[in-house]
Each structure stands twice: as structure tokens, then as C-alpha cells.
Design an enzyme around this catalytic site. Structure first.
Site, PDB file in Angstrom:
ATOM      1  N   VAL A  88       0.855  -1.185   0.000  1.00 30.62           N
ATOM      2  CA  VAL A  88       0.000   0.000   0.000  1.00 30.62           C
ATOM      3  C   VAL A  88       0.893   1.238   0.000  1.00 30.62           C
ATOM      4  O   VAL A  88       1.809   1.357   0.813  1.00 30.62           O
ATOM      5  CB  VAL A  88      -0.927   0.022   1.247  1.00 30.62           C
ATOM      6  CG1 VAL A  88      -1.738   1.312   1.291  1.00 30.62           C
ATOM      7  CG2 VAL A  88      -1.861  -1.187   1.236  1.00 30.62           C
ATOM      8  N   ALA A 133       4.615   4.152   2.847  1.00 28.60           N
ATOM      9  CA  ALA A 133       4.066   2.917   2.270  1.00 28.60           C
ATOM     10  C   ALA A 133       4.200   1.806   3.301  1.00 28.60           C
ATOM     11  O   ALA A 133       4.845   1.978   4.342  1.00 28.60           O
ATOM     12  CB  ALA A 133       4.826   2.544   1.005  1.00 28.60           C
ATOM     13  N   LYS A 134       3.606   0.687   3.043  1.00 28.18           N
ATOM     14  CA  LYS A 134       3.808  -0.506   3.877  1.00 28.18           C
ATOM     15  C   LYS A 134       3.353  -1.703   3.073  1.00 28.18           C
ATOM     16  O   LYS A 134       2.501  -1.571   2.189  1.00 28.18           O
ATOM     17  CB  LYS A 134       2.989  -0.398   5.164  1.00 28.18           C
ATOM     18  CG  LYS A 134       3.445  -1.276   6.282  1.00 28.18           C
ATOM     19  CD  LYS A 134       4.750  -0.781   6.869  1.00 28.18           C
ATOM     20  CE  LYS A 134       4.911  -1.005   8.321  1.00 28.18           C
ATOM     21  NZ  LYS A 134       5.790  -0.041   8.947  1.00 28.18           N
ATOM     22  N   GLY A 135       3.912  -2.863   3.400  1.00 22.83           N
ATOM     23  CA  GLY A 135       3.488  -4.077   2.717  1.00 22.83           C
ATOM     24  C   GLY A 135       3.467  -5.216   3.701  1.00 22.83           C
ATOM     25  O   GLY A 135       3.886  -5.071   4.858  1.00 22.83           O
ATOM     26  N   ASP A 174      10.193  -5.134   8.692  1.00 23.09           N
ATOM     27  CA  ASP A 174       9.188  -4.791   9.700  1.00 23.09           C
ATOM     28  C   ASP A 174       8.975  -6.068  10.515  1.00 23.09           C
ATOM     29  O   ASP A 174       9.786  -7.000  10.438  1.00 23.09           O
ATOM     30  CB  ASP A 174       7.903  -4.313   9.005  1.00 23.09           C
ATOM     31  CG  ASP A 174       6.963  -3.556   9.937  1.00 23.09           C
ATOM     32  OD1 ASP A 174       7.109  -2.330  10.060  1.00 23.09           O
ATOM     33  OD2 ASP A 174       6.076  -4.181  10.555  1.00 23.09           O
TER      34      ASP A 174
END
Ligand code: GLU
Length: 446
Positions: A88, A133-135, A174
Site C-alpha cells: 500500500v 508505504a507498507k506491505g 518490519d
């Protein structure tokens, strides 16, 4: 999908408010989750309180882009499992998208979207030229073999290949991922492009273009922020007691640094439970034990303690450095610490936050987007070093990290005084202000 099947906010029993909140979030249902709603509500409230242009506010409440992928993976027993993955991208007004990749069995689009939103403001508060962002993949990485982890990571990388790149979106570790995961992403991306592209990820091993100090950066940054808070509150750190929930990358490095700064780490916990010793734990000894046993369970030099008990201990400094949402309204009422330093992303629910706002004179909160920003700050250094193929010394990295965090802390305090509000709102307001300036200056395409 019919309306009745569409997930909505939890019912409150009051039909009017349900309809109102449904209306309010109807356009955001794709991202629906409690964490997303809490985060978006806080952003909305902060925008309203600081007179942010409503057009900008609305754009900030949803991500710019989101991708959901299937990640079919051959397991060691020959079977194929189909995992679900996400990337995202929330906002890139200030620079390329940036944010970690999480492997956890509860990863969802809503969670990743909330985390992406937090990344946007985290980078802005630190003043680094990156977006948010992050995934993640909905997977429990713990029982997987190294080969299984490698296959799932490589397939996921190919599925999100068009979205990432050193100029567009740069992943990092993460929860549930590490430097090895980043090395596999970097290798897969490079193979697909036909040439080596180290700067497509940060948090890599040093051998393949990683930065000195990146591994310990988040925990070290938490400790630096605590030192700034202690100075601000005139609360010398010598002999102060610390409890840390989460003994992974963030918790362990924070514990080591705080012990060196003169604090007494009295309690630590991981998913298997925790240990408490009021005389203080020997952090190196605990690390040695965890190095061998992998978990804290049955650590002998102290009393066993549950995660919930740890959060409510009578200590000077509390560091939630594990999962999100652990400090709810009830726990917030029972906190006894003077400083709450949020090593985790989103450790406090909106109910918990309401309580903490009331208790702001008793408990000084260093919110997640400031407290744990050391990781992305050194990620930024790694990215810059990689682009220039010119590497800095550990001393340079740590002193630059210290300077950036010190300045960010002072700017948040200045915002808090100016807006006469709590630390979380002030920190977010600073981030929103910087992103808004960038969006207004760039204008709207077309
Ligand atoms: N995952 C970390 C965070 O939540 C680091 C992100 C990065 O270095 O890009 O801040």
C-alpha cells in the site's frame, strides 16, 4: 458484493451513530479495520484542529494506491500454499514511498493501509524526503524453513515488482522480516532487471550494501527520544526503571542502549511471556539466554510476568515494542509509567489514546511516529549511501541519527506548545503540516 456483506464499523447499538459513521467511511470501506479507522480518525481530527485544507484532508484519508496479490508458494513437503500479500502506497508528496514489509498471520489490507499512513507522517516528522508505504504477507513466518521463506519472499517480490524501485518505493524490514528477507528481495529485483539494484530496499545486510547502524537504529532511536524527553521533563535517566514489551529488534537494542545510559531494565516480555526483576535484569545475560533458547520463557533470573502485567508495572519508562493495539482504554487507565515511548507502530487504541490525553500531565507520551522513527531515518541514510556508492562510518550515522531525532523532538514540543495539545496530536500535526505544504506547493495533476 452486496451491502450486507460489506464489512462496516462495529455497531454501537445506536442506529443513528452507526449510519453516520457508515456514511463517513463509506468511501473508505476497502481499508476498513479498527486500526485503520482509529488512525484515519486521528488524522481527520488533527486536520480539523489545525485548519488543513479539506481537499488535502480527504486525500490524506485514503492511500494513493494499493495492491493485493496471491503468493503461491511450494512448501518443503511438496504442497502449494497460497498466501495473500499487500503493498500500500499512502502518499509520495515529499519523496519516494518508503516503508517496511511485515510477515504476520494477522496482516490485512486495513492494517497495512493504516501503517502506510503512519509512515507518511513519520518521514515528514523526521524531515526526511520520503513518503509513506507498507506491505506485508498474511503468514506466520516462525514455522517456515529458510527455503520456504526464501520462496515466498521471491514470489512476493515478483508480484509487487512494478510497484517498487529505488526511485519509486523502497521496502524495509518490519515485524517478522529481517535483513535476510531484504537481501532476497534485492536479489530477485536485480535478477528481474538484469543488473544489481541495491537501493531497491533498505535494512540489507552490510555485505550487500546495507548501512552500519541500521540494525540497531530503531531501538537506539527509541532510547535517544527517551533521553530527549527526560531532559525536557528534568527527569535524569540514572537509575530509572524500564519495562519493555517485545524483545525483538526494537526491544533488544533499546534495552541495551538504555542500560548503557544508566537506566535499570526491570522487565522484558515476548510472545511466550515475560520476566520481572526489581533489582534490574542483566540485559546481556537475557540476550544470551534468548540467543540460545530463542524465547524468554523460563528465564531464571527473575519472576515470570504476563504481557498485561508488564504494561501495568510501576516503572518510570514503559516501551511497548511489539504488536499494535496493546494499550486499550482499561490498560491506559492502569499505566503507572512517567514516560511512554512507543517502539511499536500503533500500540495504543483510540480508547487508550483518549485516556492518555486526559492523563497527559502524569504520563509523557512519545508517539510511535517519533519514537520509532530511528529505523526509517537510518534507512534513509542507507538509501543515500547506496545511491552514491559511498559509505559512512558508524559514528557519522549515529551522530546524524541523534541530531535528526533531537531536532524532531524539539519541533514536536514547539508544536505542542503552539497548539496547546497532547504530544500525539502535536507530532501528527507537524507531520500533516509538512505533507500539506508539499501537496499544496506541487499542486494537483492534471
Ligand atoms: N518498518 C520500519 C517502520 O515501521 C522501518 C521502515 C523503513 O525503514 O522504511 O518504521
Amino acid at each position: 458484493m452486496s451491502d450486507s456483506k460489506t464489512p462496516g464499523p462495529p455497531t454501537t447499538g445506536d442506529l443513528t451513530s452507526v449510519t453516520e459513521s457508515l456514511d463517513r467511511y463509506r468511501s473508505n470501506l476497502e481499508w476498513e479495520s479498527k486500526f485503520y479507522r482509529d488512525t484515519a480518525e486521528l488524522v481527520e481530527r488533527t486536520c480539523d484542529a489545525t485548519n488543513i485544507d479539506p481537499n488535502i484532508k480527504n486525500r490524506l484519508l485514503t492511500p494513493q494506491r494499493a495492491l493485493i496479490v496471491s503468493v503461491p508458494t511450494r512448501m518443503d513437503d511438496g504442497s502449494v500454499k497460497n498466501f495473500i500479500g499487500y503493498r500500500v502506497q499512502h502518499n509520495n508528496a515529499r519523496g519516494p514511498f518508503k516503508g517496511g514489509i511485515r510477515y504476520h498471520e494477522e496482516v490485512s489490507l486495513g492494517e497495512v493501509s493504516a501503517l502506510a499512513m503512519l509512515m507518511t507522517f513519520k518521514c515528514a516528522v523526521a524531515g526526511i524526503p520520503l513518503g509513506g508505504a507498507k506491505g506485508g504477507i498474511r503468514i506466520d513466518p516462525r514455522p517456515l524453513s529458510r527455503q520456504e521463506l526464501q520462496r515466498v519472499t521471491r514470489r512476493f517480490t515478483v508480484e509487487i515488482l512494478d510497484m517498487i524501485g529505488p526511485d519509486s518505493d523502497i521496502p524495509a524490514p518490519d515485524m517478522g522480516t529481517n535483513d535476510q528477507t531484504m537481501a532476497w528481495i534485492m536479489d530477485t529485483y536485480s535478477e528481474m532487471k538484469g543488473h544489481v539494484v541495491p537501493s531497491v530496499v533498505t535494512g540489507k545486510p552490510i555485505f550487500v550494501g546495507g548501512s552500519k547502524g541500521r540494525m540497531e537504529a530503531t531501538g537506539r532511536g527509541v532510547a535517544y527520544c527517551i533521553a530527549s524527553a527526560a531532559e525536557h521533563l528534568d527527569f535524569p535517566l540514572e537509575g530509572k526503571t524500564v519495562a519493555i514489551q517485545g524483545f525483538g529488534n526494537v526491544g533488544t537494542y533499546a534495552a541495551r542502549k538504555l542500560e548503557r545510559m544508566g537506566c535499570k531494565v526491570v522487565a522484558v516480555a515476548d510472545v511466550t511471556g515475560g520476566v520481572y526483576n526489581k533489582e534490574g535484569l542483566d540485559v546481556r545475560h537475557v540476550l544470551k539466554y534468548v540467543g540460545i533458547r530463542k524465547v524468554l520463557k523460563d528465564y531464571p533470573r527473575g519472576e515470570p510476568i504476563s504481557n498485561e502485567e508488564l504494561l501495568q508495572l510501576d516503572v518510570d519508562i514503559l516501551i511497548p515494542a511489539a504488536l499494535g493495539g496493546v494499550i486499550n482504554g482499561d490498560i491506559a487507565k492502569n499505566l503507572k509509567c512517567r514516560i511512554l515511548a512507543e517502539g511499536a507502530n500503533g500500540p495504543v487504541t483510540s480508547e487508550g489514546n483518549e485516556v492518555l490525553r486526559q492523563r497527559q500531565d502524569e504520563i509523557f507520551v512519545i508517539p510511535d511516529i517519533l519514537a520509532n522513527s530511528g529505523g526509517v531515518i537510518v534507512s534513509y541514510f542507507e538509501w543515500v549511501q547506496g545511491l552514491q556508492s559511498f559509505f559512512w562510518t558508524r559514528k557519522e550515522i549515529n551522530s546524524r541519527l541523534f541530531r535528526i531525532l533531537n531536532e524532531a523532538f524539539a519541533e514536536c514540543i514547539a508544536f505542542q506548545k503552539k497548539l496547546d495539545t497532547d504530544m500525539r496530536s502535536a507530532t501528527l500535526a507537524l507531520g500533516i503540516h509538512r505533507v500539506t505544504e508539499a501537496m499544496l506547493t506541487r499542486g494537483l495533476f492534471p
